[in-house]
Scaffold this motif. Sequence first.
Motif, mmCIF file in Angstrom:
data_model
loop_
_atom_site.group_PDB
_atom_site.id
_atom_site.type_symbol
_atom_site.label_atom_id
_atom_site.label_comp_id
_atom_site.label_asym_id
_atom_site.label_seq_id
_atom_site.Cartn_x
_atom_site.Cartn_y
_atom_site.Cartn_z
ATOM 1 N N VAL A 1 61.376 17.262 49.225
ATOM 2 C CA VAL A 1 61.679 18.522 49.881
ATOM 3 C C VAL A 1 60.869 19.609 49.195
ATOM 4 O O VAL A 1 60.867 19.715 47.958
ATOM 5 N N LEU A 2 60.173 20.429 49.989
ATOM 6 C CA LEU A 2 59.441 21.579 49.478
ATOM 7 C C LEU A 2 60.222 22.836 49.837
ATOM 8 O O LEU A 2 60.438 23.124 51.016
ATOM 9 N N VAL A 3 60.649 23.565 48.844
ATOM 10 C CA VAL A 3 61.382 24.810 49.041
ATOM 11 C C VAL A 3 60.397 25.962 48.887
ATOM 12 O O VAL A 3 59.762 26.105 47.834
ATOM 13 N N MET A 4 60.272 26.791 49.925
ATOM 14 C CA MET A 4 59.353 27.918 49.889
ATOM 15 C C MET A 4 60.159 29.207 49.724
ATOM 16 O O MET A 4 61.126 29.444 50.444
ATOM 17 N N LEU B 1 69.180 20.547 44.314
ATOM 18 C CA LEU B 1 70.513 21.131 44.232
ATOM 19 C C LEU B 1 70.838 21.570 42.807
ATOM 20 O O LEU B 1 71.550 22.560 42.589
ATOM 21 N N ARG B 2 70.290 20.864 41.832
ATOM 22 C CA ARG B 2 70.567 21.186 40.434
ATOM 23 C C ARG B 2 69.703 22.336 39.934
ATOM 24 O O ARG B 2 70.191 23.195 39.193
ATOM 25 N N ARG B 3 68.452 22.410 40.359
ATOM 26 C CA ARG B 3 67.545 23.354 39.714
ATOM 27 C C ARG B 3 66.996 24.457 40.605
ATOM 28 O O ARG B 3 66.259 25.310 40.122
ATOM 29 N N SER B 4 67.343 24.509 41.896
ATOM 30 C CA SER B 4 66.827 25.552 42.773
ATOM 31 C C SER B 4 67.980 26.366 43.354
ATOM 32 O O SER B 4 68.679 25.897 44.265
ATOM 33 N N PRO B 5 68.189 27.598 42.883
ATOM 34 C CA PRO B 5 69.255 28.432 43.450
ATOM 35 C C PRO B 5 69.069 28.690 44.947
ATOM 36 O O PRO B 5 70.049 28.700 45.701
ATOM 37 N N LEU B 6 67.814 28.892 45.379
ATOM 38 C CA LEU B 6 67.581 29.138 46.791
ATOM 39 C C LEU B 6 67.983 27.936 47.629
ATOM 40 O O LEU B 6 68.605 28.081 48.683
ATOM 41 N N TYR B 7 67.652 26.741 47.166
ATOM 42 C CA TYR B 7 68.005 25.537 47.923
ATOM 43 C C TYR B 7 69.522 25.392 48.013
ATOM 44 O O TYR B 7 70.058 25.019 49.054
ATOM 45 N N GLY C 1 60.949 18.558 45.104
ATOM 46 C CA GLY C 1 61.765 17.517 44.494
ATOM 47 C C GLY C 1 62.613 16.835 45.538
ATOM 48 O O GLY C 1 62.467 17.080 46.749
ATOM 49 N N THR C 2 63.525 15.987 45.086
ATOM 50 C CA THR C 2 64.461 15.340 45.998
ATOM 51 C C THR C 2 65.614 16.291 46.298
ATOM 52 O O THR C 2 65.787 17.329 45.657
ATOM 53 N N HIS C 3 66.427 15.929 47.255
ATOM 54 C CA HIS C 3 67.574 16.758 47.633
ATOM 55 C C HIS C 3 68.501 16.971 46.443
ATOM 56 O O HIS C 3 68.883 18.118 46.130
#
Length: 645
Positions: A561-564, A578-584, A572-574
């Motif tokens: 998954v690419l979070v922009m 979830l652990r390291r991206s607040p936006l995600y 990273g993976t889903h």
Amino acid sequence: MPNEATRSTGTHAHSNAPAESTQATPPTDAHHTGTLPHRGLRFLLARRPVLIRLALWSVLETGQTFLVGYGLARALDAGFLAGRSAIGLGWLGLAGIGVVVGAFGTGRVYRGVADLVEPLRDRLVERVVVRGVREGNGGALSGLTQQVELARDTFAGLVMVSRSFLFTAVGALAGLCSLDPLLLLIVAPPLLAGVSLFAATLRPLARRQETFLLADEALADGLGTVCPGLRDITAAGAEEQVAADTARLVDTEFRAARSLARWGVLRVAALAIGGQLPIVLLLATAPWLLGHGVTPGGLVGALAYVTQSLLPALQNLVHGLGTSGSRLTVVLRRLTPASTTPPPMPKPPAAPVPHLTTPPALTLTSVTFAYGTGGDPVLRDLTLALPQGAHLAVVGPSGIGKSTLTALAAGLLRPGHGTIRMYGRPVSETLAQRVLIPQEAYVFSGTLAENLGHLRPDPVPEAELLAAAEAVGMTALLKTLGGPDAPLDPSALSAGERQLIALTRAYLSYAPLALLDEATCHLDPEAEERAERAFAARERTGGALVVVAHRISSARRAGRVLVMDGRETALGTHDDLLRRSPLYRDLVGSWSSEPALALGDADRVDAVAGSGLAGDGRHVVAHGPVGQVQVPGDLRDGGPLGGQG
């Protein structure tokens, strides 16, 4: 998260693929093989009776030409100069009768030309219909009203001018010989020299005429693209790039026109040598000719042959073959290609061989892009590497640049900085290896099979078409519409139905890299999952799949998954994101909190009712940002309420 952490791939798939991927090739036909001259010769030989009738009626024109000069010479020598006016008037009357008879023959010639030209037109129309209707090549049908009629009219003109010159020359030369062989000796050499020079320039002139026509068409096509988009070009700050591209097209046409003009000088020289030099020679040698037995009437008759017959016939021949002949060659090459063997189409790359390094399906290296020279970059120094067989989901807030990323990957936009490569080559050289499916799916009038096979070079076998529909989840819709041969009315289809058709069309294409830019937003979660899994399985043979996700279920299915998020991106993976991206985490939370019905969605989020469910007619379920809502049962609902946004 820093850009260095992003190692993913993005590709664009569009249902309206580039023209080169939609060209259809007619079935092999023995009548359409070989070079253009050989096919033309076979066409003429197959119509020998028509050619014989043309020749017989043209003999009357030969008699007319003969009498114009010979009758005038005899009227002077045996009539007026000898003091016998009645005889002179008689010869002039005979010449006049020859003109009337010749006009009658010319009228019959036109009928013969029609018998020769109309079969050519019928054959060309048949070829266009085969390419356009049977094979779904809409571009070929554009030639039905213009190119076919141009070929018909030009061919008729060429038959007339070439036949006229041949029989006129025979009549005039026979008349000169009958008046005095010395006259033939003066006129024939420059005439033959001029015709020979013109014949030697025919092939180079045709090549340069074709080059000029192609350059002119390229410039017109380029201006047709640029002019409607001037506002967008200005907004994107692309004036210099567009001006440079247009200038190259103008320079190319200018060079082609200049080369054509240089060879055109030889055409003028041929006309001067063959048609005007004999007049000068007859006048310059008149004293010598009169001193060697040529009569005054014979000299006047020779001048009549040259000025009234040979010169006009040569002018028509030079201008007709020199210009119209080249245009006819270009048109016939397009309408009747010499080889009907389909060109090799790009196939999905073979499965990666163990222990061998294979190039990534898509690579973006330090890519920066902004709309306009003074605008903030939508993408900044983005580096991605998507291996073959990968499945990437791209997520982020609305307007963050997800569609821009897919447009760059598809080659529809050019980065301001950085490079984009597809299978190790620049993306501009590999357009046939990607297919982009946008949110607004494109469906055209025609049969369902023509729509589904639009990106294939030849008709898709029905078994393969049905298998693709089953894989993508379109079988029920295919049966509802009436099967592959059912006619489609795009306005009668819902947004979900159009998306299913576009997805199946892309699935059937040979392009290994598929880009889904919210291409399933009008499908229910179950249908979306089936379509995405079908593409993911297809890409395991060496392709790749990039999905701009609008549901959390799409992100869960993807391997990466690419979070922009503006300047920052995360890959990273889903579970990892979830652990390291607040936006995600925020995106997942907003997706999960949207209204949902318990309709069996495996991920229990953002459910959208599918077709045929009892009691779903009064529910409205969100499948995207606020304002993008759709009545359940979207495969039969006639489209979204608020557009396809």
